[in-house]
Design an enzyme around this catalytic site. Structure first.
Site, PDB file in Angstrom:
ATOM      1  N   HIS A 253      -0.680   4.754   1.443  1.00 31.52           N
ATOM      2  CA  HIS A 253      -0.532   3.964   2.950  1.00 31.52           C
ATOM      3  C   HIS A 253       0.042   2.788   2.408  1.00 31.52           C
ATOM      4  O   HIS A 253       1.149   2.298   3.054  1.00 31.52           O
ATOM      5  CB  HIS A 253      -1.937   3.936   3.427  1.00 31.52           C
ATOM      6  CG  HIS A 253      -1.599   3.350   4.821  1.00 31.52           C
ATOM      7  ND1 HIS A 253      -1.689   3.932   5.966  1.00 31.52           N
ATOM      8  CD2 HIS A 253      -1.817   1.835   5.071  1.00 31.52           C
ATOM      9  CE1 HIS A 253      -1.452   3.184   6.972  1.00 31.52           C
ATOM     10  NE2 HIS A 253      -1.454   1.835   6.353  1.00 31.52           N
ATOM     11  N   GLU A 254      -0.815   2.038   1.478  1.00 34.88           N
ATOM     12  CA  GLU A 254      -0.273   0.538   1.199  1.00 34.88           C
ATOM     13  C   GLU A 254       1.055   0.736   0.550  1.00 34.88           C
ATOM     14  O   GLU A 254       1.923  -0.216   0.668  1.00 34.88           O
ATOM     15  CB  GLU A 254      -1.388  -0.230   0.351  1.00 34.88           C
ATOM     16  CG  GLU A 254      -2.669  -0.484   1.121  1.00 34.88           C
ATOM     17  CD  GLU A 254      -2.747  -1.103   2.654  1.00 34.88           C
ATOM     18  OE1 GLU A 254      -1.511  -1.597   3.015  1.00 34.88           O
ATOM     19  OE2 GLU A 254      -3.664  -0.625   3.560  1.00 34.88           O
ATOM     20  N   HIS A 257       3.892   0.518   2.895  1.00 32.75           N
ATOM     21  CA  HIS A 257       4.180  -0.846   3.360  1.00 32.75           C
ATOM     22  C   HIS A 257       4.896  -1.639   2.462  1.00 32.75           C
ATOM     23  O   HIS A 257       5.756  -2.226   2.585  1.00 32.75           O
ATOM     24  CB  HIS A 257       2.726  -1.586   3.645  1.00 32.75           C
ATOM     25  CG  HIS A 257       2.077  -1.126   4.965  1.00 32.75           C
ATOM     26  ND1 HIS A 257       2.793  -1.303   6.097  1.00 32.75           N
ATOM     27  CD2 HIS A 257       0.717  -0.809   5.175  1.00 32.75           C
ATOM     28  CE1 HIS A 257       1.666  -0.941   7.073  1.00 32.75           C
ATOM     29  NE2 HIS A 257       0.665  -0.379   6.587  1.00 32.75           N
ATOM     30  N   GLU A 283       3.959   0.154  10.187  1.00 36.14           N
ATOM     31  CA  GLU A 283       2.840   1.290  10.200  1.00 36.14           C
ATOM     32  C   GLU A 283       3.568   2.666  10.007  1.00 36.14           C
ATOM     33  O   GLU A 283       2.943   3.749   9.359  1.00 36.14           O
ATOM     34  CB  GLU A 283       1.915   1.143  11.472  1.00 36.14           C
ATOM     35  CG  GLU A 283       0.702   2.137  11.278  1.00 36.14           C
ATOM     36  CD  GLU A 283      -0.078   1.437  10.013  1.00 36.14           C
ATOM     37  OE1 GLU A 283      -0.209   0.266   9.573  1.00 36.14           O
ATOM     38  OE2 GLU A 283      -1.354   2.387   9.929  1.00 36.14           O
TER      39      GLU A 283
HETATM   40 ZN    ZN Z   1      -1.216   0.174   7.358  1.00 36.31          ZN
END
Ligand code: ZN
Length: 488
Positions: A253-254, A257, A283
């Site tokens: 997830h990170e 980003h 997101e």
């Molecule tokens: Zn996030």
């Protein structure tokens, strides 16, 4: 323009220093550093704010506008909006909010611990009062909520959010159907997992999908986040706990980003055009790499054999079994622990409640009751305490009211963008299963990451996907995945 650029570069440097100190605070700072750090951060942000909102900067922005074209025009649009938002709220209100937030945070921590909503209610009421004042000062055409949501997602309105959540209610039926089936036993994923193995494996994964470790690194933090101060230095954080997929999907997830941040074109680095365009689009990228890539069968067909080397306890499983386990659907009280299918129902509850309070349709004192009724309606469960109910999130205590819909927008956009990507690249599972992530990353870089903040979020979505944000690709994709998984 040159003078303005130089001034914006000064402001960028001050903000980079703050950001690096905040990162350090969450990762390496010894506890004794807290007091001085908050003093330093307070002063740095005051300096940056003063410099940005000074008459001189505002004058330079206005003077640069006539005749500006290309990158200059885009940059002026972005800084004009930032300046508008930074100057619209009087300093007294900003200070009052930050004082209240400090008190509210303490009270919230205590109230959550002691399951005492009443002890927090009057402070929360004041926070909503401030939010109402902010909305009035910032201005809106239809409803107060619009002004607040726009802070996080430029151009998005409460009406957009309502349309989105109305469509997402279609998911409720599937969630209830799955709840009727026997619960999947995923106890094998919990254990005393080796931290060095988790560190090595998650770093191996984020490198494999394309996060550039020459221009970034991964450390641990209590609540995972990603930050960065240039395209050449992007920091990921993760945490290692007893639920093994926690660190794996947290890292993916990170990294999503992070790759968005690393994708800023070099010519815009350190300028206001660098970075992601909005919370929802940011997101969408973290969710893409976490869910569409990471929680897919092809991903585990590719990575499971090496994973079983790091974690021999799992070697009795097949890739497909592991894939099923990490996509387990369970109706739970806690948003941050929710699976892909139930996640939006948590967000929808919060959106409906905060917009009702903001417009006076709901009183803060009646919040717990409203919360529990919505959990019963959408998820079919009622929280036993407010601690696992309406007191669970930090957002409202910080005054981040209007933020929640961006989580669901990210989910919708991830599928909408992915549908377009598959249209261009063909079957993504073939690429993923073969470990070929460059075409996927390359496509996202070209269409989204290299655009940084140049376009408005809605214009970018339209340019990339050919249509405004909608729920159809998301509902189709998710419905197909979970009906197959649960043989419904
Ligand atoms: Zn996030």
């Amino acid at each position: 323009m040159e003078e303005l650029r130089s001034r914006l570069a000064d402001i960028n440097a001050l903000r980079a220093a703050s950001s690096m100190m905040e990162w350090d605070q969450q990762t390496y700072m010894p506890p004794g550093g807290a007091e001085a750090r908050s003093e330093h951060l307070g002063r740095l942000s005051k300096l940056a704010h003063e410099l940005f909102t000074s008459d001189e900067t505002l004058r330079l922005i206005e003077e640069s506008k006539p005749g500006a074209a290309g990158d200059d025009a885009d940059m002026l649009r972005v800084v004009s909006r930032d300046a508008y938002l930074a100057t619209k709220l009087p300093t007294e209100l900003v200070e009052e909010k930050s004082r209240l937030a400090a008190v509210a945070h303490e009270e919230w921590v205590k109230a959550r611990k002691e399951n005492d909503f009443k002890g927090f209610a009057s402070t929360l009421e004041r926070m909503f009062d401030i939010a109402r004042q902010e909305a009035e000062l910032l201005g809106y055409t239809k409803e107060r909520y619009d002004a607040l949501l726009d802070l996080y997602e430029e151009g998005a309105t409460a009406a957009d959010a309502r349309v989105m959540f109305e469509a997402l209610k279609e998911q409720v039926e599937l969630v209830h159907a799955i709840a009727e089936l026997p619960e999947v036993d995923d106890s094998i994923l919990y254990g005393n997992w080796s931290i060095p193995a988790q560190k090595e494996f998650t770093e191996f994964l984020v490198k494999s999908i394309g996060f550039d470790m020459q221009r970034g690194r991964q450390d641990t933090a209590p609540h995972p986040f990603c930050s960065g101060w240039s395209r050449g230095d992007v920091r990921l954080t993760t945490r290692y706990g007893s639920y093994l997929p926690g660190s794996i999907f947290g890292s993916l997830h990170e990294a999503g980003h992070g790759m968005y941040e690393q994708g800023t074109p070099a010519k815009w680095d350190l300028t206001p055009l660098a970075g992601g365009v909005s919370l929802g689009l940011h997101e969408s990228q973290s969710r893409t790499w976490e869910n569409l890539v990471g929680r897919s069968l092809g991903f585990w067909e590719h990575f499971f054999p090496s994973m079983a080397g790091y974690f021999p306890e799992l070697s009795g499983l097949t890739a497909k079994e592991f894939y099923r386990l990490v996509n387990k659907v369970k109706r739970s009280f806690i948003r941050t622990e929710a699976d892909e299918l139930t996640y939006n129902l948590h967000v929808m509850t919060r959106f409906e409640i905060e917009s009702d309070i903001l417009d006076g349709r709901l009183a803060v004192k009646d919040l717990p009751e409203a919360w529990n009724a919505k959990y019963q309606a959408y998820l079919g469960i009622t929280p036993e305490t407010d601690s696992v109910g309406c007191l669970q999130d930090v957002h409202w205590s910080m005054g981040s009211i209007g933020y929640f819909p961006t989580y669901s927008m990210g989910n919708l956009l991830s599928y909408q963008i992915w549908a377009k990507l598959e249209n261009d690249l063909g079957d993504s599972q073939e690429l993923i299963q073969a470990g070929r992530f460059e075409p996927i990353l390359g496509w996202l870089q070209e269409k989204i990451y290299t655009k940084a903040r140049q376009l408005k979020p809605k214009d970018l979505v339209l340019e990339v996907t050919g249509k405004p944000m909608g729920a159809e690709d998301y509902l189709r994709g998710l419905g197909k995945k979970y009906r197959e998984l649960y043989e419904l």
